[in-house]
Write an enzyme that holds these catalytic residues in place. Structure first.
Site, PDB file in Angstrom:
ATOM      1  N   LYS A 161       0.832  -1.203   0.000  1.00  0.00           N
ATOM      2  CA  LYS A 161       0.000   0.000   0.000  1.00  0.00           C
ATOM      3  C   LYS A 161       0.866   1.253   0.000  1.00  0.00           C
ATOM      4  CE  LYS A 161      -2.155   1.445   3.738  1.00  0.00           C
ATOM      5  NZ  LYS A 161      -3.094   1.560   4.861  1.00  0.00           N
TER       6      LYS A 161
ATOM      7  N   ASP B  26      -6.389   0.641   0.482  1.00  0.00           N
ATOM      8  CA  ASP B  26      -6.626   0.926   1.893  1.00  0.00           C
ATOM      9  C   ASP B  26      -8.028   0.463   2.270  1.00  0.00           C
ATOM     10  OD1 ASP B  26      -8.300   2.767   0.729  1.00  0.00           O
ATOM     11  OD2 ASP B  26      -7.409   4.515   1.695  1.00  0.00           O
TER      12      ASP B  26
END
Length: 208
Positions: A121, A139
């Site tokens: 991420k 996310d």
């Protein structure tokens, strides 16, 4: 309608709803985004933006953070939660930046993934927001929304969600698409009390 066609329609709508999207973490140098994204784990971006102001007053470069002790870093970043592990990662990461990458944040995915505290991420966020390359940041907002929208089917694992989205999201749209999911997730498609009546995407929502 295929998932790729559905994604195209959703992208167009989100572009109209949130034309001025972008990362809500504040930064003016690449290394600062790297620090902030580590602090943002299980913490709001708003709190991170406040905490880093004090951090950067005392440590204004990767070199300064690398030379600081993890304990001193922890004293400042503690309000973001998980202070000990975050301070340790930031300290090690900045040492890697200074000693392995000449003080610069690397611009390729594998090198970013080699940094302390950096996962897929975070690496995608750096690739997209710093270097303008295709990036999909999975996310919590992204995972929740793409499941509700029917772009993925009951997948909660971030890496698997990312893999599925690469199949249907145009690379040149990927970074802004993820930012707009965050915008929409905060403003309308909330986790507990989504405001479905004013959602421009409710036509595609499994929850609704």
């Amino acid at each position: 309608m295929t998932k790729k066609e559905r994604a195209g329609i959703i992208i167009e709508i989100l572009e109209k709803e949130y034309p001025d999207t972008g990362c809500s973490l504040e930064f003016d140098e690449p290394w600062k985004l790297l620090v902030s994204v580590r602090l943002a784990a299980q913490c709001t971006d708003e709190r991170v933006n406040i905490v880093v102001k004090e951090l950067y007053k005392k440590y204004d470069s990767p070199q300064a953070l690398a030379e600081a002790s993890p304990e001193d870093i922890e004293k400042i970043v503690r309000p973001c939660g998980l202070g000990k592990s975050k301070a340790r990662d930031i300290h090690k990461c900045m040492n890697q930046i200074v000693h392995d990458f000449g003080g610069k944040v690397p611009d390729n995915f594998d090198d970013l993934m080699s940094l302390a505290g950096v996962g897929r991420k975070s690496a995608n966020l750096i690739m997209g927001d710093i270097y303008g390359k295709p990036a999909i940041v999975t996310d919590t907002h992204c995972i929740r929304l793409v499941n509700r929208m029917g772009l993925v089917d009951g997948i909660k694992d971030p890496t698997k969600v990312e893999r599925e989205l690469w199949k249907i999201i145009p690379p040149e749209k990927s970074n802004d698409f993820c930012h707009r999911l965050v915008d929409h997730g905060r403003a309308v498609c909330k986790a507990r009390e989504p405001e479905c009546e004013k959602c421009a995407l409710n036509f595609s929502c499994k929850k609704r």
